[in-house]
Design an enzyme around this catalytic site. Structure first.
Site, mmCIF file in Angstrom:
data_model
loop_
_atom_site.group_PDB
_atom_site.id
_atom_site.type_symbol
_atom_site.label_atom_id
_atom_site.label_comp_id
_atom_site.label_asym_id
_atom_site.label_seq_id
_atom_site.Cartn_x
_atom_site.Cartn_y
_atom_site.Cartn_z
ATOM 1 N N ASP A 1 0.867 -1.175 0.000
ATOM 2 C CA ASP A 1 0.000 0.000 0.000
ATOM 3 C C ASP A 1 0.906 1.228 0.000
ATOM 4 O O ASP A 1 1.877 1.290 0.764
ATOM 5 C CB ASP A 1 -0.864 0.002 1.270
ATOM 6 C CG ASP A 1 -2.272 0.500 1.009
ATOM 7 O OD1 ASP A 1 -2.403 1.458 0.225
ATOM 8 O OD2 ASP A 1 -3.221 -0.049 1.578
ATOM 9 N N ASP B 1 -3.061 4.585 -2.479
ATOM 10 C CA ASP B 1 -4.141 5.096 -1.654
ATOM 11 C C ASP B 1 -4.501 6.530 -2.029
ATOM 12 O O ASP B 1 -3.613 7.353 -2.277
ATOM 13 C CB ASP B 1 -3.703 5.058 -0.179
ATOM 14 C CG ASP B 1 -4.739 5.628 0.754
ATOM 15 O OD1 ASP B 1 -5.791 4.984 0.920
ATOM 16 O OD2 ASP B 1 -4.516 6.721 1.299
ATOM 17 N N HIS C 1 -10.872 -3.137 3.704
ATOM 18 C CA HIS C 1 -10.689 -2.662 5.083
ATOM 19 C C HIS C 1 -11.531 -1.433 5.416
ATOM 20 O O HIS C 1 -11.556 -0.999 6.572
ATOM 21 C CB HIS C 1 -9.210 -2.332 5.304
ATOM 22 C CG HIS C 1 -8.729 -1.206 4.440
ATOM 23 N ND1 HIS C 1 -8.602 -1.332 3.068
ATOM 24 C CD2 HIS C 1 -8.377 0.072 4.728
ATOM 25 C CE1 HIS C 1 -8.179 -0.178 2.573
ATOM 26 N NE2 HIS C 1 -8.046 0.684 3.548
ATOM 27 N N ASP C 2 -12.206 -0.854 4.437
ATOM 28 C CA ASP C 2 -13.008 0.356 4.653
ATOM 29 C C ASP C 2 -14.508 0.099 4.569
ATOM 30 O O ASP C 2 -15.293 1.039 4.608
ATOM 31 C CB ASP C 2 -12.649 1.416 3.593
ATOM 32 C CG ASP C 2 -11.412 2.216 3.963
ATOM 33 O OD1 ASP C 2 -11.100 2.310 5.166
ATOM 34 O OD2 ASP C 2 -10.758 2.753 3.049
ATOM 35 N N GLU D 1 -6.522 3.719 -6.024
ATOM 36 C CA GLU D 1 -7.803 3.957 -5.344
ATOM 37 C C GLU D 1 -8.313 5.297 -5.861
ATOM 38 O O GLU D 1 -7.755 6.342 -5.543
ATOM 39 C CB GLU D 1 -7.629 3.995 -3.826
ATOM 40 C CG GLU D 1 -8.957 4.157 -3.111
ATOM 41 C CD GLU D 1 -8.822 4.594 -1.660
ATOM 42 O OE1 GLU D 1 -9.690 4.229 -0.854
ATOM 43 O OE2 GLU D 1 -7.870 5.325 -1.326
#
Length: 549
Positions: free
Chosen positions: A100, A201, A318-319, A250
């Site tokens: 990430d 990200d 994860h969100d 993302e």
């Protein structure tokens, strides 16, 4: 139009949230050695690469997305030597590692920001976005994605800095060439180490609009996919192009129509995570699933990128809340609906990502008190709801349904205490259903959700048409079924999934009335019917070698 072949198109990814995956040293927090211990499990599952959420040095205000040192590992996760060991052993098992990368902002504890704050003429001042204002008047009314103003006032230098996320996450100034060169140098350092790519990200936020620009109906429009971002992203792509890696952006705020620009032949990344089909920053409890809107969102991206680019396919991360809780029915059809949601997305055109625990059907956590929740945005929402007049019970009911911590509870490996995740109390509570919902229970059960994921991975690997085949949707206005076809040179595949808890009747067009053979189902086998019905959450994958247009 045919797709060019690439290893990352044929791969299946697995996302690991390190703090919650596996604790190797008994401190209640997952770590790098825990991931290494589970490589054989991942190999048996059949995945090709793992995407690891941030493990860099960080104060952990936003679970590691506030990085204080890009070239060090956070102590609770391990050491750089242990990362190197994980990388080497993963590669020996044929598993690639994607890191990430958070380069829209850093932590306010990063040495760049500590220097930047010292004075107006500090050499690091323009690494961040500093703007004049008074204590009473921020530069403008831009709102942070985490709530409140996107500006924080610094008493010492009498200026504001911009933070699109938490105030402890100051945004980097991508207009500074010196800053960009530092970032690119750091990226090369990781790639030279031998990692296999990055998930970028919040990358659609790196370009900011003029400060005079007001937000549209989208409150984040002044810093989301702003015109001119291509200059920055093309420079980033120039770095990536020197390596045989995969890159996933993302990209909130990027529409399906803009997709080819981002991931086409000359796009910035190999694929992007779009947000259209999933609720990331939603603060309301959900009612019944709107199947037609879900299909429209997924199909829009399938159609826009068919032959022009590539999708990153996912149903949870994860969100988000857990997909079986959000899209399925864990109370009445837990196993069946988990498999239906899985089949629905897994055979679309793109690279499928599985989030840890998704492959065993992990569900949302029944949080009953705000003290059980760690996520900073959820705590802020809870307090906001109280201020709006909601009772603590009403507020926690809403927050429990939407919090990102639903997907961050520890991985459920077995039925022993703490679900086999740790020998001590974990940093976040374990879902109480771990006694029966765990890897151990499912590993040797051919009818389990885990076995179903293994079958899907194997079938996708053995059928190039499920990777490179074109996409066509049927019954777009059916409010229960998602039906689509993948067409390749010698074979066609038909996927029919009922996404509701009611029986669904259907009538397919005459053109699909060919000899279909059943490849996979989540219930008893039955022959193909052009006009028929599907039981609640029934899912079917058919194949035919009869040439179809």
């Amino acid at each position: 139009m045919t797709q060019t072949k690439a290893w990352w198109k044929e791969a299946v990814g697995y996302q690991i949230y390190p703090a919650s995956f596996m604790d190797s040293n008994g401190d209640g927090i997952g770590d790098l050695n825990g991931i290494r211990e589970k490589l054989s499990y991942l190999k048996q599952l059949g995945i090709d690469f793992i995407w690891i959420n941030p493990v860099y040095s960080s104060p952990f205000i936003d679970n590691g997305y506030d990085i204080s040192d890009y070239q060090n590992i956070l102590e609770k996760f391990g050491t750089m030597a242990e990362f190197d060991q994980l990388l080497a052993e993963a590669h020996l098992q044929g598993i690639k590692i994607i890191m990430d990368l958070v380069i829209n902002h850093t932590s306010d504890q990063h040495e760049w920001f500590i220097e930047s704050k010292k004075s107006l003429d500090n050499p690091y001042r323009d690494y961040y976005i500093w703007v004049d204002g008074t204590p009473e008047n921020a530069p403008n009314d831009w709102q942070s994605i985490f709530g409140g103003s996107a500006w924080a006032y610094d008493e010492q230098t009498k200026q504001y800095y911009l933070h699109v996320f938490a105030k402890e996450q100051p945004d980097l100034n991508w207009e500074s060439e010196k800053l960009k060169n530092e970032l690119f140098s750091m990226i090369r350092w990781w790639l030279d180490k031998g990692i296999d790519g990055f998930r970028l990200d919040a990358i659609s936020h790196v370009k900011k609009d003029e400060y005079s620009v007001k937000a549209t109906e989208n409150p984040f429009s002044p810093f989301q996919n702003v015109s001119g971002i291509d200059e920055h992203l093309n420079e980033l792509k120039d770095v990536f192009d020197d390596y045989d890696i995969m890159t996933v952006g993302e990209a909130s705020g990027v529409s399906a129509e803009e997709g080819p620009e981002w991931v086409g032949a000359d796009g910035y990344f190999d694929m992007i995570f779009e947000f259209d089909h999933i609720s990331i920053w939603k603060h309301e409890k959900e009612g019944k699933l709107d199947v037609i809107n879900l299909k429209r969102a997924l199909s829009a991206w399938q159609t826009a990128l068919d032959g022009k680019g590539w999708n990153a396919l996912y149903m949870e991360n994860h969100d988000t809340p857990r997909s079986v809780s959000f899209f399925g029915d864990p109370e009445h059809y837990w196993q069946k609906s988990a498999k239906a949601v899985a089949m629905m997305y897994f055979f679309l055109q793109g690279t499928p990502f599985i989030y840890q625990g998704q492959e065993i059907g992990m569900t949302n956590m029944p949080f009953t008190a705000i003290e059980q929740i760690d996520a900073v945005d959820s705590r802020r929402l809870y307090n906001q709801l109280l201020e709006e007049g909601k009772s603590p019970e009403e507020a926690i009911d809403i927050v429990a349904d939407t919090t990102r911590d639903n997907s961050r509870t520890p991985m459920q490996w077995g039925s022993e205490k703490y679900a086999g995740f740790s020998t001590n109390e974990p940093w976040l509570m374990v879902n109480p259903n771990y006694h029966t919902l765990n890897v151990e229970e499912q590993e040797n059960d051919p009818s389990s959700i885990l076995s179903f994921y293994k079958q899907m991975i194997r079938i996708r690997r053995e059928n190039q048409g499920l990777i490179y085949g074109s996409f066509k949707e049927y019954l777009a206005e059916h409010d229960q079924l998602y039906v689509y076809e993948r067409s390749f040179t010698d074979k066609n595949y038909l996927i029919i999934v009922n996404l509701t808890s009611e029986v669904a009747e259907y009538s397919l067009p005459n053109e699909v009335d060919v000899p279909w053979e059943l490849l996979l189902t989540n219930q008893e086998e039955r022959v193909f019917e052009r006009v028929g019905k599907l039981d609640p959450y029934e899912a079917k994958l058919f194949v035919t070698s009869k040439k179809r247009n």
